[in-house]
Motif scaffolding. Structure first.
Motif, PDB file in Angstrom:
ATOM      1  N   TRP A 606       0.825  -1.207   0.000  1.00  0.00           N
ATOM      2  CA  TRP A 606       0.000   0.000   0.000  1.00  0.00           C
ATOM      3  C   TRP A 606       0.861   1.259   0.000  1.00  0.00           C
ATOM      4  O   TRP A 606       0.574   2.223  -0.710  1.00  0.00           O
ATOM      5  CB  TRP A 606      -0.922   0.007   1.219  1.00  0.00           C
ATOM      6  N   GLY A 609       2.147   1.979  -3.291  1.00  0.00           N
ATOM      7  CA  GLY A 609       1.125   2.520  -4.182  1.00  0.00           C
ATOM      8  C   GLY A 609       0.944   4.016  -4.061  1.00  0.00           C
ATOM      9  O   GLY A 609       0.420   4.661  -4.978  1.00  0.00           O
ATOM     10  N   LEU A 614      -2.623   4.475  -6.496  1.00  0.00           N
ATOM     11  CA  LEU A 614      -3.346   3.412  -5.798  1.00  0.00           C
ATOM     12  C   LEU A 614      -4.244   2.638  -6.762  1.00  0.00           C
ATOM     13  O   LEU A 614      -5.478   2.648  -6.658  1.00  0.00           O
ATOM     14  CB  LEU A 614      -4.165   4.009  -4.646  1.00  0.00           C
ATOM     15  N   PRO A 616      -5.471  -1.012  -8.829  1.00  0.00           N
ATOM     16  CA  PRO A 616      -5.853  -2.345  -8.345  1.00  0.00           C
ATOM     17  C   PRO A 616      -4.654  -3.240  -8.057  1.00  0.00           C
ATOM     18  O   PRO A 616      -4.723  -4.106  -7.187  1.00  0.00           O
ATOM     19  CB  PRO A 616      -6.696  -2.904  -9.503  1.00  0.00           C
ATOM     20  N   THR A 618      -2.061  -2.545  -6.547  1.00  0.00           N
ATOM     21  CA  THR A 618      -1.425  -2.234  -5.262  1.00  0.00           C
ATOM     22  C   THR A 618      -2.343  -2.497  -4.080  1.00  0.00           C
ATOM     23  O   THR A 618      -2.073  -2.036  -2.972  1.00  0.00           O
ATOM     24  CB  THR A 618      -0.985  -0.757  -5.228  1.00  0.00           C
ATOM     25  N   ASP A 619      -3.444  -3.233  -4.293  1.00  0.00           N
ATOM     26  CA  ASP A 619      -4.380  -3.424  -3.178  1.00  0.00           C
ATOM     27  C   ASP A 619      -4.037  -4.617  -2.291  1.00  0.00           C
ATOM     28  O   ASP A 619      -4.733  -4.903  -1.315  1.00  0.00           O
ATOM     29  CB  ASP A 619      -5.826  -3.534  -3.683  1.00  0.00           C
ATOM     30  N   TYR A 885     -14.398   4.159  -3.324  1.00  0.00           N
ATOM     31  CA  TYR A 885     -12.956   3.914  -3.393  1.00  0.00           C
ATOM     32  C   TYR A 885     -12.689   2.484  -2.931  1.00  0.00           C
ATOM     33  O   TYR A 885     -12.675   2.207  -1.732  1.00  0.00           O
ATOM     34  CB  TYR A 885     -12.178   4.885  -2.491  1.00  0.00           C
ATOM     35  N   ARG A 886     -12.475   1.561  -3.829  1.00  0.00           N
ATOM     36  CA  ARG A 886     -12.295   0.163  -3.464  1.00  0.00           C
ATOM     37  C   ARG A 886     -10.965  -0.096  -2.774  1.00  0.00           C
ATOM     38  O   ARG A 886     -10.838  -1.042  -2.008  1.00  0.00           O
ATOM     39  CB  ARG A 886     -12.380  -0.730  -4.716  1.00  0.00           C
ATOM     40  N   HIS A 887      -9.977   0.746  -3.047  1.00  0.00           N
ATOM     41  CA  HIS A 887      -8.659   0.480  -2.469  1.00  0.00           C
ATOM     42  C   HIS A 887      -8.735   0.602  -0.942  1.00  0.00           C
ATOM     43  O   HIS A 887      -9.153   1.641  -0.401  1.00  0.00           O
ATOM     44  CB  HIS A 887      -7.624   1.461  -3.015  1.00  0.00           C
ATOM     45  N   TYR A 889      -6.644   1.217   1.288  1.00  0.00           N
ATOM     46  CA  TYR A 889      -5.868   2.288   1.909  1.00  0.00           C
ATOM     47  C   TYR A 889      -6.736   3.508   2.196  1.00  0.00           C
ATOM     48  O   TYR A 889      -6.487   4.255   3.144  1.00  0.00           O
ATOM     49  CB  TYR A 889      -4.709   2.687   0.993  1.00  0.00           C
TER      50      TYR A 889
END
Length: 901
Positions: A606, A609, A614, A616, A618-619, A885-887, A889
């Motif tokens: 993370w 990223g 950031l 996908p 780097t998730d 925001y799916r990430h 972080y």
């Protein structure tokens, strides 16, 4: 190992470039020169000068000068390892002094004769010499000499393992030596040392600190080095390894500066021990070899035995069992020859380990049994706990599981009793962290036997104890229950201390005397009586975590599911406690190192990223999925089906740094999508947190304090947080003007925050957090300086607050971080919980202030608009952010620590 000392020896002198020999007929001049060389520790030249003076005195027929030459030569032989030869010299000196009728000389000679016998482990004869000298010193009215002699008696008692007897002798020494002297400070260090080996760590630290304060007033580098050495030993025993390394390094520098070889070997050995503990075996062996070479050259058998023991430990860790066995036997032979019963016990424990590794459990058990007997005879609680642990290992290998359980319970009981002697937070934490192995072994054995609830109570006993003590102490003192209720216990404790130093009718002193045994029984009875009327206070005195039944009752009362983890070197143990009081356990075959690698990889991915974007990729989805398989999947069937039912996660070790909310199942769903989460450092801690019943029912009638975007002190280099001001203004709009207070920018001073904090139900601090991993007490929240305050609200200052808030929100960066320990994360969140809030919302990393502002708006809407519980409100807010925001972080940083509802 500790630096040896002799009170009557001076340590100040100047080494000459050359030694000028006076005429042989000038005996007084020869003696003066010999004494000077002795003080300079140039012992070979001193011995030669004393021998020449002795020849001259005999030729002149002067018994006075002959006595002085013999005494000087005898003590020189002692420090150069020619101890057997010194005996004949000193006996001869004593005869001459008696013929002359000089009682003062007889005192000095008998004192040195006792030291020589002590060095040869002839303890009874050493005491006899000291007692004869004491009688003469009393006749002369020489209280200073009496004090020195009592100190010597204590040294023998200590070496015999009679630490209570040593304390009795040291009390006599202390009463006779003038307080404003280096000799008095040395006595204080010896009192501290005896307390240390009795497991009374708080008392030991107190005496060491007093000695250190005194040492600064004298130009005595030997004394200063001694104090640092003793402090290092205490820090090492209580698990404060960084402080131990620093203190040892200071002691080593002083020893080398003044040419004190025994001190140099002792500190080299201590540094080797610390490197061994850190896993750097090659460096450890290098330090220990240096110490061993000095000990061999100086014929220091006492030091050689302990150093050999540690060298044997390294051979065993390296897998060279044959060499380890040989070296432990060699160390044991030296220990027995030197009369070191406690150290001989340590060597036997090493033998027990190797014998078990070699497949000889019966022989291993015999060694451990012997150590336990000796440890109880000499009242060495730490050694006894280690012996019980080794007995358990051998008994398990022999298939005697029930007896092994008894031994492990005995080991952890002894460790907990030792822990009660500690008063400082770091010492309590470090001490327990360094002694986790018997707790983990007991958990493993109980899980193997299907005793999940008992195993969970042991895990609770092994964690969070320093914080538990702090919280319980605060609650009890606030309720005004402590002083009167504890008075009988405190009186019984005082009577036990007095009984230890008072001879019984048979003349016996110490913990084994009849008076002490009766006093100990009386203390146990008082604690039992207290437990019947106030179990909370009794828990503090006897240091008990929650029982299994109390943990089950807490889950039912809170209507939550507890998921507790224990990370060991070999495996991960997971417990689930359900609201209907079921307790279930699972052991996952993944150890500490593998878990740490996974968690650290997630966070590193993370952080990487942040520079590359950031996206996908780097998730860390794969690592999060693997962690889910290890941490959640094995117990998923026991977790609540209703996503609104709170799950309180009790992490351990590196899992405190893991955002559980972001874990993904096989279908890609995050844990927060399936469960409402809260966190606690230990289940037992929740008992002492305040009730959260204010804002949940009062809604917007809660008194709210918001602080946003203070002006940081100039030296921090920190930027302003414009979204933080917007964040608190948006939140403030949810509360009526008369129920809210808003401080932003230059108004958000530390002084104002300190004044207002105790008067609000909800506190929201949107500011920078400065977190120190190494020094948790240096962590701080940043505000505007002014009015006598520097703008840093530090952890110790937060501890001193008296809050009435049901919820504290720290929306700044990394406010949930700090130093990772067996007590949880030591930092800002722990301080606020202690200050009185039952729940705190914190972040695990540096979050976007814009994303945080949006998350906080949604959190408050759910918490105070819809009246949802704090954990449920956080879940609702995170799910809303997750949709955009799916990430992880951007939404998984925040955690609710404390009560979930």
């Amino acid at each position: 190992m500790l630096i040896a000392f002799v009170l009557f020896m001076s340590s100040a002198a100047v080494t000459p470039d050359a030694v000028a020999q006076p005429p042989e007929t000038d005996v007084p001049a020869l003696l003066t020169e010999a004494d000077s060389l002795y003080r300079q520790r140039t012992y070979s030249l001193a011995a030669r000068a004393y021998e020449q003076a002795l020849d001259g005195a005999e030729t002149a027929g002067d018994p006075d000068l002959e006595t002085k030459a013999l005494l000087g030569l005898g003590r020189t032989y002692i420090v150069t390892g020619r101890v057997e030869e010194s005996l004949a010299i000193l006996e001869r000196a004593l005869l001459v002094a008696k013929r002359r009728g000089d009682r003062a000389d007889q005192v000095r000679i008998l004192q040195n004769l006792g030291i020589a016998r002590h060095d040869l482990a002839r303890h009874t004869l050493a005491i006899e010499a000291y007692e004869r000298a004491l009688d003469l010193a009393r006749e002369l009215g020489d209280r200073s000499a009496e004090g020195q002699l009592w100190n010597n008696v204590a040294s023998v008692r200590y070496r015999q393992g009679d630490y209570t007897g040593a304390l009795v002798a040291l009390a006599e020494a202390r009463s006779r030596i003038p307080p404003d002297t280096p000799e008095y400070a040395r006595v204080l260090t010896n009192i501290g040392r005896s307390h240390l080996y009795l497991g009374q760590y708080s008392e030991a630290l107190s005496f060491y600190e007093e000695a250190r304060a005194l040492s600064g007033r004298f130009d005595d580098r030997h004394l200063e080095g001694l104090v640092w050495d003793r402090l290092a030993n205490l820090y090492e025993r209580t698990g404060q390894y960084d402080r131990a390394w620093e203190a040892n390094s200071k002691a080593l520098a002083i020893a080398r500066e003044i040419g004190l070889r025994q001190g140099e070997s002792a500190t080299l050995e201590n540094l080797g021990i610390l490197r061994k503990r850190a896993g750097d075996l090659a460096s450890a062996l290098e330090y220990l070899d240096q110490a061993r070479r000095i000990q061999l050259a100086d014929r220091d058998e006492t030091g050689a035995g302990t150093t050999l023991n540690h060298i044997a430990d390294i051979f065993r860790l390296q897998g060279d069992l044959a060499e380890a066995l040989t070296t432990y036997h060699e160390a044991l032979a030296i220990d027995r020859r030197a009369g070191q019963r406690g150290q001989a016990g340590t060597s036997r424990l090493g033998l027990s380990d190797v014998l078990l590794d070699l497949g000889e459990p019966t022989a291993a058990l015999a060694q451990a049994d012997t150590v336990l007997i000796v440890a109880e005879e000499i009242h060495h609680a730490e050694l006894a706990a280690q012996a019980e642990q080794r007995r358990a290992r051998a008994l398990l290998a022999l298939g005697e599981d029930d007896q092994a359980l008894e031994a492990l319970y005995a080991a952890v009981d002894r460790i907990e009793r030792l822990r009660t002697e500690l008063t400082t937070d770091p010492a309590k934490i470090g001490f327990l962290e360094a002694r986790q192995e018997p707790f983990h072994a007991l958990v493993d054995l109980l899980v193997d036997h299907g005793r999940a609830l008992q195993a969970l109570t042991v895990a609770e006993r092994a964690r969070g104890r320093a914080f538990l003590d702090l919280l319980a102490g605060r609650v009890i003192l606030e309720e005004g229950r402590a002083e009167a209720a504890l008075a009988p216990v405190r009186r019984a404790e005082d009577e036990l201390r007095n009984a230890v130093g008072t001879p019984d009718p048979a003349g016996v002193t110490g913990l084994g005397s009849l008076l002490a045994l009766r006093a100990a029984d009386a203390l146990e009875a008082e604690i039992a009586d207290l437990a019947e009327t106030d179990q909370d206070l009794a828990s503090l005195v006897s240091v008990q975590a929650l029982t299994g039944g109390e943990i089950q009752a807490l889950a039912r009362a809170e209507s939550v599911t507890f998921v507790e983890y224990l990370v060991t070197d070999r495996a991960l143990v997971i417990w689930v406690v359900t609201p209907d009081e079921r307790v279930l356990a699972h052991r996952e075959p993944i150890g500490r190192s593998a878990l740490r690698e996974l968690v650290q990889r997630v966070r590193a991915t993370w952080e990487g990223g942040l520079t590359t974007g950031l996206g996908p990729e780097t998730d860390a989805a794969a690592d999060l999925a693997e962690l889910h398989e290890r941490l959640i999947a094995p117990v998923a069937r026991w977790l609540p089906a209703d996503p609104e039912s709170p799950v309180v996660v009790v992490p351990h070790d590196v899992l405190f740094l893991l955002p559980f909310a972001a874990l993904r199942d096989a279908a890609g769903r995050t844990l927060i999508e399936r469960h409402t989460l809260a966190y606690a450092p230990a289940v037992s801690v929740l008992k002492w947190l305040g009730d959260e019943d204010g804002p949940g029912t009062q809604g917007t009638q809660a008194r709210w304090l918001g602080v946003g975007d203070p002006t940081p002190p100039g030296e921090t280099g920190l930027a302003r947080l414009p979204w933080a001001e917007r964040e608190v203004r948006q939140v403030a709009a949810r509360f009526p003007p008369r129920e809210r207070r808003l401080l932003v920018g230059g108004q958000a001073t530390e002084a104002a925050v300190r004044e207002l904090l105790p008067h609000y139900d909800v506190v929201h601090l949107a500011t920078h957090g400065v977190v120190s991993d190494d020094e948790p007490l240096a962590s701080a929240l940043i505000f505007t300086p002014g009015a006598g305050h520097d703008g840093y609200l530090r952890t110790p200052e937060i501890f001193s607050l008296d809050l009435d808030a049901d919820l504290v929100v720290l929306s700044g960066c990394s406010t949930g971080l700090g130093k990772l320990s067996g007590d949880g994360i030591l930092g800002l969140s722990r301080a606020f919980l202690f200050a009185g809030t039952p729940a705190i919302l914190v972040s695990q990393w540096d979050v976007s202030d814009r994303a945080t502002a949006e998350l906080m708006e949604r959190f408050y809407a759910a918490r105070f608009g819809s009246g949802r519980g704090a954990a449920a409100a956080l879940r609702e807010a995170q799910l809303a952010i997750l949709e955009r925001y799916r990430h992880p972080y951007l939404w998984a940083a925040f955690e609710l620590v404390g009560r979930a509802r």
